[in-house]
Design an enzyme around this catalytic site. Structure first.
Site, short mmCIF file in Angstrom:
data_model
loop_
_atom_site.label_atom_id
_atom_site.label_comp_id
_atom_site.label_asym_id
_atom_site.label_seq_id
_atom_site.Cartn_x
_atom_site.Cartn_y
_atom_site.Cartn_z
N THR A 309 0.81 -1.21 0.00
CA THR A 309 0.00 0.00 0.00
C THR A 309 0.85 1.27 0.00
OG1 THR A 309 -1.96 -0.95 1.03
CG2 THR A 309 -1.58 1.36 1.44
N ASP A 485 -4.49 -0.80 -5.57
CA ASP A 485 -3.13 -0.57 -5.08
C ASP A 485 -2.15 -1.69 -5.44
OD1 ASP A 485 -4.20 -2.34 -3.17
OD2 ASP A 485 -3.33 -1.30 -1.44
N HIS A 486 -2.63 -2.96 -5.42
CA HIS A 486 -1.76 -4.10 -5.76
C HIS A 486 -2.65 -5.32 -5.84
CE1 HIS A 486 -2.24 -4.95 -1.51
NE2 HIS A 486 -1.80 -3.73 -1.24
C1 GP9 Z 1 -2.94 -0.61 6.39
C2 GP9 Z 1 -3.44 -0.80 5.02
C3 GP9 Z 1 -2.89 -2.07 4.41
O1 GP9 Z 1 -3.22 0.57 7.02
O2 GP9 Z 1 -3.31 0.31 4.22
O3 GP9 Z 1 -1.64 -1.99 3.86
P1 GP9 Z 1 -1.04 -3.20 2.97
O4 GP9 Z 1 -0.93 -4.39 3.91
O5 GP9 Z 1 -1.98 -3.48 1.87
O6 GP9 Z 1 0.26 -2.72 2.50
MN MN Z 2 -2.83 -2.49 0.20
#
Ligand code: GP9
Ligand code: MN
Length: 726
Positions: A309, A485-486
């Site tokens: 993220t 995001d991924h």
């Molecule tokens: C945590 C959320 C998740 O606050 O944004 O992050 P990720 O595990 O997807 O990197």
């Molecule tokens: Mn994420």
């Protein structure tokens, strides 16, 4: 009891053991009384209990290296005092900042440390006696001890070496157990809380010191001349916008929606039940995707790595890549200078905010956003009401998150630049009885089955939010940027997923895996009518110049690694963080080459020169160049040496996000007659009642009896017991 202690601890070894036990218990007590570490389940509780042991043994055994008894005792007390001081300083700091002290914060002596100095006396509690009483008890016992022959006898070095070895063994066991519960704990550095929870306060401090020293060494060796190749690169790489869309949404509000784990294959995907009923997984996103008011992208890839993220956020807000290992957010994000979109837009009269229903310390957001220039950061501790029912491992469920966010949004001065970070659709996509409405897939993999349900839930939450935007009147004057995001489903599960996508698991290969790294990008600007589905090949690094151009901002003087996705001048090349490249014709994955359109492998004789080989080499080099340039900027903190015209770097000292709701209200009130917030436009009448949600956890949707019985609590979300993916 004291008498007993006096009798049992006449020797140096006895004092040493007493010190270890005292400190161990004191730290454990502080964990429970002072910090919210999100400890879940017996396994994590055991690790929490265990973790002070290794470092206490190690530190206090340093006193054994003094063979002279007097000096040895003195060393033990000094170490004990300093370690107590470290613990106590963290306790005080945590009371103010809900975070642990970083070496960076201490070294830079920023306003945060100054402000802590000013308010230090208000932070003492009566219970603080508990954190010092042990030290004085130790001294008292020492003074009262009956000096025996052993007490004064010189200690063998064997003792020092033995305790050192024992502490190392215990530490390794501790680390091994922690890694089982939280893989890649030290390489990814999710959150300072995690390091303390699993490995303890002392290990956290040492780890933080090493990371800071490494980052500082690279930074110190960089100088302004390093900017020259970067400037050349950016100049050569610039893709100019056309008049057709440059400034098309000038002056509008900007709403970014960070779609957790959302993948492009979900768009337009319908799944059929055994009885023949077919339903779309993301009906609302599909509608947005096909709207003539949306610039939608069908070949848009995430470019994240271990920072997940946080990498996506860095890419989107800065047009810079995350680092090959770990998270750039946690490694350098708080220190570096950035030319981020919120800061660029500040000069154009924009206010900015991030909304996220998880703790602010995750990915070090509460510090990194200061470098990006965000005015406000609304996180779970400060701005949302979380309880067991309405939250998941990573925070408030999306429907409630959006609903609770609009009370702040309506107070924001317009135009605003905002980012909403969703969390419901996060691995492991756990079943949520209250919200399971879409449970069609029935594969052997529960993660995949759950994913479709949490994706569907996220889609519904978006629809509710958009409806509010329309009802409140914000919609027309806003540009929405929705991005995945991924990946949510990792490569190891893709063969199980394949039949749902009408693909054959037998022929599934690396090319297919790579194509699943496509994520949605929808830029929705109500009323434009010039949108459509664009097949250009692009990635998250390209979003920033695209959006700035739509807002009518010239980007030529900014250091951006990406290219405007709408520009006819763009290279149409995507580099993934691992160096693999994708162009409309070739997809080069390591040493394997594929035809991008068909997925057919292309075999080239490595001994033979060919135009194809030359072209592929060129693409790989271009991709590598893009990554290298970005890494140099990020590792060397090169943007501190360069300021684009009319750009003022973010003043990090301006923000303390813990008071974001109060600060927002203050800014709202002081704007007076000139105020441009929705609430002011609405003559002070709140638009929050317009928000419609069908979330069963929403207090307004619960039967009266349940509502009375539901106690609000500020408990933080717990984290998953196991996370083995990624
Ligand atoms: C945590 C959320 C998740 O606050 O944004 O992050 P990720 O595990 O997807 O990197
Ligand atoms: Mn994420």
């Amino acid at each position: 009891m004291l008498q007993k202690l006096k009798e049992t601890t006449p020797t140096r070894v006895g004092f040493f053991l007493l010190a270890v036990i005292f400190f161990w218990l004191k730290t454990y007590l502080a964990y429970h009384l002072e910090f919210s570490l999100g400890v879940e389940g017996i396994y994590q509780h055991f690790l929490l209990f265990l973790n002070p042991l290794a470092s206490s043994l190690l530190l206090f055994s340093l006193s054994f290296w003094f063979s002279d008894a007097k000096r040895g005792y003195r060393a033990l007390f000094v170490i004990y005092f300093l370690n107590s001081l470290l613990l106590f300083a963290n306790i005080l700091y945590y009371r103010e900042f809900s975070d642990f002290i970083t070496i960076k914060a201490v070294l830079s002596a920023t306003t945060t440390t100054k402000s802590i100095g000013a308010s230090i006396f208000q932070m003492f509690h009566l219970q603080d006696i508990l954190y010092w009483i042990d030290f004085f008890l130790l001294i008292w016992l020492f003074r009262k001890r009956k000096t025996t022959v052993q007490a004064g006898a010189p200690l063998k070095k064997r003792m020092a070496i033995g305790t050192l070895a024992l502490s190392v063994v215990i530490f390794l066991v501790n680390l091994g157990l922690a890694e089982i519960d939280r893989p890649q704990l030290l390489t990814r550095t999710f959150d300072r809380n995690y390091i303390v929870k699993y490995l303890g306060m002392n290990v956290y401090t040492i780890y933080d010191g090493i990371q800071t020293a490494q980052a500082n060494a690279v930074r110190a060796s960089a100088d302004s001349s390093d900017m020259a190749p970067v400037l050349d690169y950016v100049d050569d790489h610039y893709a100019a916008p056309t008049e057709d869309y440059f400034g098309q949404t000038e002056g509008r509000n900007v709403v970014f929606i960070h779609l957790e784990s959302m993948q492009q294959f979900l768009i337009d995907l319908s799944l059929t039940e055994e009885n023949g009923v077919t339903s779309e997984v993301t009906p609302f996103l599909n509608q947005l995707y096909h709207s003539p008011d949306s610039y939608s992208f069908s070949n848009f890839f995430h470019q994240t790595s271990q920072g997940k993220t946080s990498d996506a956020e860095l890419l989107i807000d800065n047009s810079l890549f995350g680092l090959p290992q770990g998270s750039a957010f946690t490694q350098v994000g708080a220190d570096n200078t950035f030319h981020s979109t919120p800061q660029i837009l500040k000069d154009k009269g924009y206010t900015s905010a991030v909304f996220h229903g998880n703790v602010g310390s995750f990915w070090d957001r509460d510090n990194v956003y200061k470098s990006f220039g965000y005015d406000y950061f609304f996180s779970s501790e400060t701005s949302y009401t979380l309880n067991e029912e309405n939250s998941l491992e990573y925070g408030l469920k999306d429907k409630l998150f959006f609903q609770e966010s609009v009370q702040y949004l309506e107070q924001m001065q317009q135009p605003f630049y905002t980012k909403f970070i969703t969390v419901s659709n996060h691995f492991p996509f756990p079943p949520d009885e209250l919200n399971t409405v879409f449970d069609i897939p029935d594969t052997e993999d529960e993660t995949i089955n759950g994913f479709f349900n949490t994706v569907h839930y996220a889609d519904e939450s978006l629809e509710e939010f958009f409806q509010y935007m329309k009802d409140s009147g914000l919609y027309e004057n806003t540009i929405f940027v929705l991005y995945g995001d991924h990946y949510g489903i990792s490569n190891s599960r893709n063969k199980t997923l394949a039949p749902l996508l009408d693909k054959d698991p037998e022929t599934w290969n690396d090319y297919e895996n790579t194509m699943l790294q496509r994520v949605p990008l929808i830029i929705h600007a109500p009323g434009i009518g010039t949108g459509g589905i664009n097949d250009t090949y692009g990635g998250q690094v390209d979003v920033m110049p695209t959006v700035l151009h739509l807002l009518g901002i010239d980007t030529q003087s900014y250091i951006q690694m990406g290219q405007d996705l709408l520009s006819p001048d763009r290279d149409n090349l995507v580099v993934l963080r691992n160096g693999n490249v994708i162009s409309p014709i070739y997809t080069a994955l390591g040493n394997n080459l594929y035809d991008t359109a068909t997925g057919n492998p292309i075999y080239l004789d490595p001994e033979m020169e060919s135009p194809i080989a030359a072209k592929v080499q060129e693409l790989k080099e271009a991709g590598q160049m893009q990554l290298n340039m970005s890494d140099q900027v990020v590792n060397g903190d090169l943007l501190r040496f360069y300021s684009p015209p009319n750009f003022t770097p973010a003043d990090k000292s301006l923000h303390n996000y813990l008071d974001s709701p109060a600060k927002l209200l203050e800014d709202f009130q002081s704007s007076g007659e000139e105020g441009t917030s929705l609430l002011q436009e609405n003559n002070g009448e709140s638009t929050v009642p317009l928000y419609q949600t069908d979330a069963p956890e929403f207090p307004g949707n619960q039967p009266a009896s349940v509502e009375e019985g539901t106690e609000e609590s500020s408990e933080l979300p717990t984290e998953p017991v196991e996370e083995t993916e990624e």
